[in-house]
Design an enzyme around this catalytic site. Structure first.
Site, short mmCIF file in Angstrom:
data_model
loop_
_atom_site.label_atom_id
_atom_site.label_comp_id
_atom_site.label_asym_id
_atom_site.label_seq_id
_atom_site.Cartn_x
_atom_site.Cartn_y
_atom_site.Cartn_z
N ARG A 122 0.81 -1.24 0.00
CA ARG A 122 0.00 0.00 0.00
C ARG A 122 0.84 1.28 0.00
NH1 ARG A 122 -3.33 -3.09 3.56
NH2 ARG A 122 -5.02 -3.99 2.32
N LYS A 144 3.82 11.35 -10.99
CA LYS A 144 2.99 10.49 -11.84
C LYS A 144 3.75 9.19 -12.07
CE LYS A 144 0.08 13.56 -14.56
NZ LYS A 144 -0.22 14.06 -15.91
N GLU A 186 10.58 17.81 -24.46
CA GLU A 186 9.84 18.16 -23.25
C GLU A 186 10.30 19.53 -22.71
OE1 GLU A 186 7.21 16.57 -22.29
OE2 GLU A 186 7.47 14.39 -22.30
N LYS A 228 8.08 22.72 -13.86
CA LYS A 228 7.32 21.53 -13.46
C LYS A 228 6.97 21.62 -11.97
CE LYS A 228 6.02 17.07 -14.00
NZ LYS A 228 6.08 15.84 -14.74
N GLU A 238 -3.79 17.09 -10.95
CA GLU A 238 -4.31 17.47 -12.26
C GLU A 238 -5.82 17.73 -12.25
OE1 GLU A 238 -2.08 15.65 -15.54
OE2 GLU A 238 -3.97 15.58 -16.64
N ARG A 242 -2.44 21.51 -14.27
CA ARG A 242 -1.36 20.55 -14.53
C ARG A 242 -1.52 19.92 -15.92
NH1 ARG A 242 1.61 15.93 -10.78
NH2 ARG A 242 2.84 15.10 -12.51
N ASN A 246 0.58 18.54 -20.60
CA ASN A 246 0.33 17.54 -21.65
C ASN A 246 0.21 18.16 -23.03
OD1 ASN A 246 0.31 15.18 -20.04
ND2 ASN A 246 -1.60 15.89 -19.15
N HIS A 249 0.50 15.92 -25.98
CA HIS A 249 0.51 14.54 -25.50
C HIS A 249 -0.67 13.70 -25.99
CE1 HIS A 249 3.85 15.83 -23.13
NE2 HIS A 249 3.93 14.71 -22.45
N HIS A 253 0.53 10.53 -27.52
CA HIS A 253 0.23 9.20 -26.97
C HIS A 253 -0.43 8.32 -28.03
CE1 HIS A 253 0.26 10.61 -22.47
NE2 HIS A 253 1.46 10.41 -22.96
N HIS A 266 9.05 8.63 -26.78
CA HIS A 266 8.02 9.51 -26.21
C HIS A 266 8.24 10.96 -26.65
CE1 HIS A 266 5.10 11.02 -23.32
NE2 HIS A 266 6.01 11.85 -22.86
P1 NAD Z 1 13.58 5.42 -21.35
O1 NAD Z 1 13.37 5.30 -19.91
O2 NAD Z 1 13.14 4.31 -22.23
O3 NAD Z 1 15.12 5.71 -21.60
C1 NAD Z 1 15.57 5.87 -22.92
C2 NAD Z 1 16.77 4.93 -23.22
O4 NAD Z 1 17.94 5.46 -22.66
C3 NAD Z 1 16.62 3.54 -22.65
O5 NAD Z 1 17.15 2.60 -23.55
C4 NAD Z 1 17.48 3.61 -21.40
O6 NAD Z 1 17.95 2.35 -20.96
C5 NAD Z 1 18.59 4.48 -21.85
N1 NAD Z 1 19.31 5.22 -20.83
C6 NAD Z 1 18.81 5.80 -19.74
N2 NAD Z 1 19.75 6.54 -19.13
C7 NAD Z 1 20.88 6.39 -19.85
C8 NAD Z 1 22.20 6.91 -19.73
N3 NAD Z 1 22.52 7.79 -18.79
N4 NAD Z 1 23.12 6.52 -20.62
C9 NAD Z 1 22.79 5.66 -21.63
N5 NAD Z 1 21.56 5.16 -21.82
C10 NAD Z 1 20.62 5.53 -20.93
O7 NAD Z 1 12.88 6.74 -21.94
P2 NAD Z 1 12.69 8.21 -21.36
O8 NAD Z 1 12.64 9.08 -22.54
O9 NAD Z 1 13.65 8.51 -20.27
O10 NAD Z 1 11.25 8.16 -20.68
C11 NAD Z 1 10.09 7.94 -21.45
C12 NAD Z 1 9.01 7.46 -20.52
O11 NAD Z 1 8.71 8.47 -19.57
C13 NAD Z 1 7.70 7.19 -21.26
O12 NAD Z 1 7.17 5.97 -20.82
C14 NAD Z 1 6.81 8.34 -20.84
O13 NAD Z 1 5.46 7.99 -20.85
C15 NAD Z 1 7.32 8.61 -19.46
N6 NAD Z 1 7.02 9.97 -18.97
C16 NAD Z 1 6.47 10.08 -17.74
C17 NAD Z 1 6.22 11.32 -17.20
C18 NAD Z 1 5.70 11.45 -15.81
O14 NAD Z 1 5.32 12.56 -15.41
N7 NAD Z 1 5.69 10.39 -15.02
C19 NAD Z 1 6.52 12.47 -17.94
C20 NAD Z 1 7.08 12.31 -19.22
C21 NAD Z 1 7.33 11.05 -19.71
N1 GLY Z 2 4.21 14.89 -17.75
C1 GLY Z 2 2.93 15.40 -17.40
C2 GLY Z 2 2.74 15.58 -15.95
O1 GLY Z 2 3.59 15.28 -15.16
O2 GLY Z 2 1.70 16.05 -15.54
#
Ligand code: NAD
Ligand code: GLY
Length: 361
Positions: A122, A144, A186, A228, A238, A242, A246, A249, A253, A266
């Site tokens: 939990r 998130k 972003e 942010k 949100e 907030r 997006n 997005h 998406h 992404h």
């Molecule tokens: P990712 O986590 O897939 O990382 C991209 C690639 O880089 C992967 O292959 C990873 O292994 C590699 N990598 C990571 N750090 C590295 C480093 N220092 N050196 C070499 N390789 C490295 O992708 P991302 O772009 O970081 O994240 C995308 C994800 O984030 C999506 O799923 C998206 O929906 C999510 N997201 C979430 C939020 C949120 O608010 N929670 C906001 C934006 C995006």
């Molecule tokens: N990336 C969108 C949010 O955090 O609200």
């Protein structure tokens, strides 16, 4: 080293930003270990990031009993199955409610392991240690967490704030160029939400960012995290503003889901999505043709795509967009540009104009 605060009352937390801070044992002992309340930690990373940075983490948390969980790498693993794998390994390691989870990696590791932390027994404490530019400027901040469903991106998840975020900008040195650009998408997004001055700065400094000039990167990361943090502090769950985060997005998406998770990054999908949002805004007379051209030009300068994939037709796009968290009571809300540098959330857009944008895509 810079520290920003995400102001959420008793759940406020710091974002530490600095070059090489993961190797600064004095800094870690003074600032980080206090965020680990119990005696045990679990560090979740993936097969790409772990060989690069896991050892650093081990030496920082040596006073704690740590278990590593190493996930396969890729958006296609941001699934309930991966979540289950984390739960199983945590149970096998006898992790309890006082265990702190450390999420070491990009947004995928952060989102899936953050959701594990939100739901394991939990809810347990967790710390975000983002290693991609995208995760540093967006996903690690704001709480998130979640996984994808085959029918829609990020459809299963929870809000769960970390205890702190540790951004070591030197980890960007091992990131490939395509991922760096995805993170810049972003960053650009914050400018078009409400900071045109930042857009001017980005336009002037894009080549420095792409060359990984440390000062330029540190500035862009700090300014993005500040945006942010301010938005999250004002609207954590949100209820309203907030959703501005997006921008691009709902279109993006749909691209990610429609093309198969992982095929479009992404940030790339958000880039093309921002252009589509701009085009729809132009059809309302809110931004001009030359302003849309300037948005395209900046994204192109960052080596980002500005056209959606041709493999998704207008009807498929429409269907994919109807499964989005910005659909409320069956009504789609979109983030659009009321003017350049002033985004709004609207359900009152011209549906025919939307179809024209999708059809043109
Ligand atoms: P990712 O986590 O897939 O990382 C991209 C690639 O880089 C992967 O292959 C990873 O292994 C590699 N990598 C990571 N750090 C590295 C480093 N220092 N050196 C070499 N390789 C490295 O992708 P991302 O772009 O970081 O994240 C995308 C994800 O984030 C999506 O799923 C998206 O929906 C999510 N997201 C979430 C939020 C949120 O608010 N929670 C906001 C934006 C995006
Ligand atoms: N990336 C969108 C949010 O955090 O609200």
């Amino acid at each position: 080293m810079n520290v920003l605060e995400v102001d959420l009352g008793t759940r406020s937390y710091p974002i530490y930003i600095g070059a090489g801070i993961l190797e600064d044992s004095g800094f870690i002992q003074k600032n980080i270990q206090k965020h680990i309340k119990g005696v045990s930690t679990v560090t979740v990373s993936n097969r790409t990031v772990a060989p690069l940075y896991l050892e650093k983490i081990h030496s920082l948390i040596s006073p704690f009993k740590n278990t590593d969980i190493i996930l396969p790498d890729g958006e296609q693993y941001k699934t309930p199955e991966t979540l289950d794998l984390i739960y199983t390994q945590m149970l096998e390691a006898r992790c309890d409610r006082k265990t702190t989870l450390l999420a070491l990696g990009g947004g995928v590791v952060g989102d899936v392991s953050g959701f594990a932390a939100a739901s394991y027994q939990r809810g347990i404490n967790f710390i975000q240690i983002p290693t991609t530019l995208l995760a540093m400027v967006d996903s690690s901040v704001g709480g998130k967490t979640g996984v994808n469903h085959p029918l829609g991106k990020n459809m299963i998840g929870a809000f769960h704030q970390p205890q702190c975020v540790i951004i070591d900008t030197e980890t960007l040195n091992t990131l490939d160029d395509r991922q760096l650009s995805a993170g810049i998408a972003e960053i650009i997004k914050y400018g078009y939400i409400n900071d045109l001055e930042f857009i001017d700065w980005l336009d002037e400094n894009m080549s420095q960012l792409l060359k990984r000039n440390p000062e330029a990167l540190a500035y862009a990361i700090h300014r993005s995290c500040k945006h942010k943090a301010d938005i999250v502090a004002a609207d954590e769950k949100e209820a309203g503003q907030r959703a501005l985060l997006n921008l691009g997005h709902t279109f993006g998406h749909a691209i990610e889901t429609g093309m198969g998770y992982g095929n479009w990054l992404h940030g790339e999908a958000i880039s093309a999505g921002m252009v589509m949002a701009a085009e729809l805004s132009q059809k309302h007379g809110w931004v001009s043709e030359s302003e849309v051209a300037s948005i395209r030009a900046l994204l192109k300068k960052a080596n980002l795509p500005v056209e959606p994939p041709t493999d998704i037709n207008a009807e498929q796009f429409s269907n994919l967009m109807s499964i989005d968290k910005k659909v409320q009571d069956g009504v789609l809300h979109l983030v659009l540009m009321k003017s350049l540098g002033e985004s709004i959330i609207s359900s009152d857009f011209d549906k025919t104009a939307l179809q024209q944008v999708l059809a043109r895509a």
